[in-house]
Design an enzyme around this catalytic site. Structure first.
Site, PDB file in Angstrom:
ATOM      1  N   GLU A 101      13.756   3.954  -8.584  1.00  0.00           N
ATOM      2  CA  GLU A 101      12.506   4.278  -9.260  1.00  0.00           C
ATOM      3  C   GLU A 101      11.728   5.352  -8.504  1.00  0.00           C
ATOM      4  OE1 GLU A 101       9.656   1.138  -9.758  1.00  0.00           O
ATOM      5  OE2 GLU A 101       8.131   2.549 -10.435  1.00  0.00           O
ATOM      6  N   ASP A 124       3.890   0.221   7.058  1.00  0.00           N
ATOM      7  CA  ASP A 124       2.756   1.098   6.840  1.00  0.00           C
ATOM      8  C   ASP A 124       1.674   0.716   7.842  1.00  0.00           C
ATOM      9  OD1 ASP A 124       0.735   2.647   5.961  1.00  0.00           O
ATOM     10  OD2 ASP A 124       0.529   1.727   3.991  1.00  0.00           O
ATOM     11  N   ASP A 137      -2.127   1.949   9.327  1.00  0.00           N
ATOM     12  CA  ASP A 137      -3.224   2.776   8.878  1.00  0.00           C
ATOM     13  C   ASP A 137      -4.341   2.705   9.908  1.00  0.00           C
ATOM     14  OD1 ASP A 137      -5.105   4.029   7.305  1.00  0.00           O
ATOM     15  OD2 ASP A 137      -4.136   3.250   5.504  1.00  0.00           O
TER      16      ASP A 137
END
Lengths: 505, 511
Positions: free
Chosen positions: A128, A194, A196
């Site tokens: 995808e 991830d 941050d």
């Protein structure tokens, strides 16, 4: 990153229907075209990367006949603009983006990276892609057979952001044609992380929110070192790529086959293994570890100790103000000790964090309290070091197989910076503020002068820019991964056969 | 040219048996051997047993499994469970160690082996049954594994051939400090010191011990987990569960072939039905209480005997003249369990939903109530007489209530202030009881909190019942089902024939 949409978001914005139809047309070419494409890819593989990145030179002002572009309107010749003009252009300006996607984006390597092989496999075909269009509409469940088709569609849609999802059991575009919806489920995706910098807001003093500087970037360096050690040494993964997210964060993609095929429950295990800082800003002491420390944690502590001295205590000075110092005191175990320290610090305002940290041991030595437990203090100090240095992961990205994550080499619309891979061997040299911006790159192509000695091969556009080292690193990474994949595959298959014989009961 | 002789038997194929017989071919010739006390139940039994044994052994094992499940419903700790189970295990399913002088060892192990496989047949048919069976069989296995003699356990684990690599001494020295930290435990200020040399570690793929990795209880290197012997139980048990799950699915697929045997099928069906035990005991007339008038108009009176979860639903229903889906389900099943007939139930719901029209009720709610009673719906629903009333376990673990929903267990799903307010509004104001409830709640022993309130509300009656010997201790055991709460409460209050008139204020709702 906070803005990462979770799988539930479907097409929003205007006329997604029409778009869908258009795209289906564009991406599903008539059947007779099929052998062409495959052949093309096969040959393309052999003569390495010659025609993938069309060069606009030589001669400089005439658009080259690009073999990939179907119509002349596809190709935009960059009109000679003055430097100022480019520099002031918006990062998601369609013209800039078009030049970037057309001339600089490494489509071939991205394809190979997601495909794990030079020829198209379901890993890529059923993968995808999700696009954020210039009007902020989001297109999900896009898929392509080859890198060329992907490139073509991106040039048509000009998305400001491209995200990568998992490979599914079937082509995501055809999911609605299936008889039973249960037949459509995600099969594999890279294990992702991830991190941050906004999650460090309660401990960084230099910047906050979306802002970063080289001082707080050190938190990312520490995070990469710790996570990298876990993935390589503990779990035995080899093909790990770190990518700067373009603004204030960093992503990791683990491409090992064993990592890609993990289901959600296994991903959750790795997430749990890594998770040390628990709870939000309101939950008090956020690190509470069992003693003795697990080997992974004592190793992390060793890795982080020096960073704690230099990058936290010295650079951030996290306990400068009395209010901040109080936070430190709350993390210490003994009440008498806390009182003594508070008194001392109140008496000499402006004492640096470095001295305050040293004060803890100094005051502890002089304490006469009977209940004082040096062991507990040591443990608490270790916990504090971890709370101020240990990576703060956005763990949901890692737990879910079908989570989308921004693709490498996409432009961050806010900063104009490219999401470049980071060479972890030279991690300390990496500065997010020096990462090339789209404006700068386009200017670099224009400014490029042909060398006196004519090179044997034509020079790609990306080789003329400061994106060169990043793409070269990416290419090296992808090649090493594909090499590993070939070896891996054989071993895996043999083992699969052994497991086949089951009993009836 | 060489002419082929089609009559010649191919030498390679000569000894091949019919493939259908093949899997049973070898074991048929020898009796099963039971070198170990524990069993992974890898090979099915093949010897003959009588039909009577078939049924008796299965029932005995079932009894053990049901009791184990009850222990887990009551949140008993492993030690409590072991203590509780010991006499029962000795009676119904004894298993002696090799070192014991018992002459029954083989017989015991045979019974264990056979009964396991009989129950597999009985519980393979549906997914729910399979899951439950796996869960309780795993519990039994864990219990026995923990109780096993160390040396015999070691021999058993060896025999499993689990594809473990024992960590060599050389490697142990290499990772000495890492390994040491996974076998050292600190409790309070005391640290137990263990020695690497005495400990055996085995090396497995980390994915085989996910829980140990997630909790950082094992040392991990290059994708391999180094599991100390203490944690090997987790490995063995995980393996046991995984294998049993796989095997049950295969059994399920083979089941249709068994239908031809008209001697076994009825027994097996009977067994699996009984296993639905804790819930199903309360269907239909099983709990009908003598002397109670269970009708729609009497529910308000009966509500004083309801456990907190149900009286909260009842109050909410009276207050809002409505309940959301899960609330309706939980409450109507409970009412069904206390003996409210379908007609009365329809009447009750119709009257309770006073704000909606007849038409809406018929369209949106009537069907649901009938479905619960098995009056409509699919074949299996009708045959089974609808759903069973929810047990505490189900209420505690499934479908936590969302905003605007009144179902669930107040002891679990309310915060302490709201729970205290609810208890006080029903007349439980005793400080000690409330404190006890708070402690139970903190320890997540919600059923204990409920039982504590029950004992407080009925303390006079319980005392009398005990003194007069009307009820035995067993009859006053911990309640683990809302319908049991009602039944016991009702019986206690009716004792001695004194019919108490319920105070209206207790039941009528505010607003």
């Amino acid at each position: 990153m906070a803005e990462e949409p979770v799988a539930a978001v479907v097409e929003r914005g205007q006329s997604p229907k029409e778009d869908d139809v258009d795209m289906a047309d564009a991406a599903a070419p008539p059947a007779q075209e099929k052998p062409d494409v495959n052949l093309d890819d096969l040959f393309a593989d052999m003569d390495s990367d010659d025609e993938e990145f069309p060069s606009s030179k030589p001669p400089p002002q005439i658009a080259t006949q690009d073999s990939n572009s179907s119509s002349p309107s596809d190709e935009v010749v960059l009109t000679p603009t003055s430097d100022q003009n480019i520099a002031h252009m918006n990062a998601s300006d369609p013209e800039l983006l078009r030049s970037f996607y057309q001339r600089l984006f490494p489509w071939r390597y991205l394809f190979q990276w997601l495909n794990h092989s030079p020829t198209p496999t379901p890993d890529f075909e059923n993968r995808e892609f999700a696009f954020t269009l210039p009007n902020d509409a989001m297109l999900r469940y896009m898929s392509y057979r080859t890198s060329d088709l992907l490139r073509k569609d991106v040039l048509r849609l000009m998305p400001t952001r491209i995200e990568i999802g998992p490979s599914y059991t079937t082509n995501p575009r055809e999911r609605k044609m299936l008889q039973n919806t249960a037949g459509f489920r995600p099969l594999s995706k890279e294990l992702c992380f991830d991190i941050d910098l906004t999650d460090y807001d309660d401990i960084r003093t230099c910047c906050d929110k979306a802002n970063i500087c080289n001082k707080c970037w050190r938190f990312m360096v520490m995070a990469v070192k710790v996570v990298e050690a876990v993935l390589r040494d503990d779990f035995g993964f080899k093909h790990i790529m770190w990518v700067y997210s373009g603004r204030r964060g960093i992503h990791a993609w683990v491409s090992d086959k064993s990592a890609r095929t993990m289901d959600d429950s296994k991903r959750k295990v790795i997430a749990g293994y890594l998770e040390v800082i628990i709870g939000g800003a309101q939950s008090g002491k956020r690190v509470n570890l069992r003693r003795p420390l697990h080997p992974h944690l004592s190793r992390s502590l060793d890795l982080l100790k020096s960073h704690f001295q230099d990058d936290v205590l010295e650079a951030q000075d996290p306990w400068q103000t009395p209010a901040r110092a109080e936070k430190l005191l709350q993390l210490l175990p003994d009440k008498d000790l806390r009182d003594a320290l508070r008194k001392k610090w109140d008496a000499s305002p402006g004492r640096s964090s470095l001295s305050k940290w040293a004060d803890i041991d100094a005051v502890a030595k002089t304490t006469t309290s009977k209940s004082f437990d040096p062991r507990a203090l040591l443990d608490a100090k270790q916990d504090i070091v971890l709370e101020y240095t240990y990576p703060r992961l956005d763990i949901n990205v890692s737990k879910k197989l079908n989570h989308l994550l921004k693709s490498p080499f996409v432009i961050h619309p806010g900063t104009g910076r490219v999401c470049v891979p980071i060479d972890t061997r030279r991690l300390d040299d990496f500065s997010p503020l020096e990462v090339p911006t789209i404006q700068g790159l386009i200017r670099e192509i224009d400014e490029w002068k042909e060398p006196e000695v004519k090179p044997e091969k034509p020079v790609h556009d990306w080789e003329k820019t400061s994106l060169k080292p990043y793409i070269e690193y990416f290419r090296g990474f992808v090649n090493a991964m594909m090499k590993g994949e070939r070896g891996d595959g054989k071993v895996k298959r043999e083992r699969g056969e052994e497991e086949g014989d089951g009993e009836l009961w | 040219m060489i002419r082929q002789d089609f009559n010649r038997v191919d030498p390679k194929r000569r000894n091949v048996l019919d493939h259908r017989k093949k899997q049973f071919a070898e074991p048929a010739f020898k009796e099963s051997q039971y070198p170990h006390r524990l069993n992974f139940y890898a090979t099915p039994p093949t010897a003959d047993i009588t039909l009577e044994q078939f049924e008796q052994w299965a029932i005995d094992r079932l009894r053990i499994l049901a009791e184990l499940e009850a222990c887990s419903f009551r949140n008993k700790s492993p030690a409590e469970t072991a203590q509780h189970m010991k006499p029962l295990l000795d009676k119904y399913l004894p298993l002696d160690a090799n070192s014991s002088s018992s002459t029954q060892i083989t017989a015991q192990r045979q019974k264990d082996h056979y009964s396991h496989f009989i129950l597999r047949l009985a519980f393979a048919s549906t997914k729910e049954l399979r899951q439950r069976f796996t869960r309780v069989e795993t519990m039994l296995f864990r219990l026995r594994f923990g109780a096993d003699d160390t040396r015999e356990r070691h021999a058993f684990v060896q025999s499993l051939n689990l594809d473990w690599e024992i960590v060599s001494d050389e490697e142990k020295r290499k990772y000495q400090s890492e390994l040491l930290s996974t076998i050292t435990y600190t409790v309070g200020k005391k640290t137990t010191h263990a020695s690497i040399d005495e400990e055996t570690f085995c090396k497995v793929d980390w994915t085989r011990v996910p829980d140990l990795v997630e909790q950082r209880r094992v040392f991990l290197h290059a994708g391999k987990a180094y599991v100390p012997s203490k944690e090997q139980q987790s490995l063995v048990v995980t393996e046991f569960t995984a294998r049993l799950e796989r095997a049950l699915e295969l059994t399920a697929r083979a089941l249709p072939r068994l239908d031809e045997d008209d001697r076994l099928t009825p027994i097996l069906n009977h067994l699996s039905k009984n296993f639905v035990a804790p819930d199903a005991n309360y269907t239909g007339s099983a709990t009908a209480v003598d002397g109670a008038e269970i009708t729609a108009r009497n529910i308000d009176n009966l509500a004083q005997h309801f456990p907190m979860c149900m009286s909260h639903l009842h109050r909410s229903l009276r207050r809002d003249a409505h309940l959301k889906h899960n609330g309706r389900l939980q409450y109507s099943l409970f009412l069904k369990g206390i003996g409210l007939s379908l007609d009365e139930s329809l009447l009750f719901w119709r009257q309770s939903f006073s704000k909606i029209t007849e038409d809406t009720f018929n369209k949106e709610y009537r069907y649901n109530v009938r479905h619960v009673y098995g009056d409509v719906g699919g074949d299996s629903n009708r045959r089974g007489g609808g759903y069973s009333p929810y047990s505490c376990q189900k209420i505690l673990t499934e479908h936590a209530p969302g905003p605007g929903e009144a179902h669930g267990c107040p002891y679990r799903h309310f915060n302490m202030e709201n729970l205290a307010a609810l208890l006080q509004s029903t007349g439980v104001t005793d400080r000690a009881v409330l404190q006890g409830v708070k402690e139970d709640k903190d320890k997540q022993k919600f059923h204990l909190a409920c039982n504590r309130v029950f004992e407080h509300v009925h303390k006079n009656e319980i005392k009398r019942a005990k003194d007069d010997g009307i009820m035995t201790q067993a009859q006053l055991d911990t309640i683990i089902h809302p319908n049991e709460y009602f039944k016991r409460s009702f019986l206690l209050k009716q004792m001695g024939g004194i019919k108490q008139q319920p105070q209206d204020s207790d039941v009528k709702m505010e607003g």
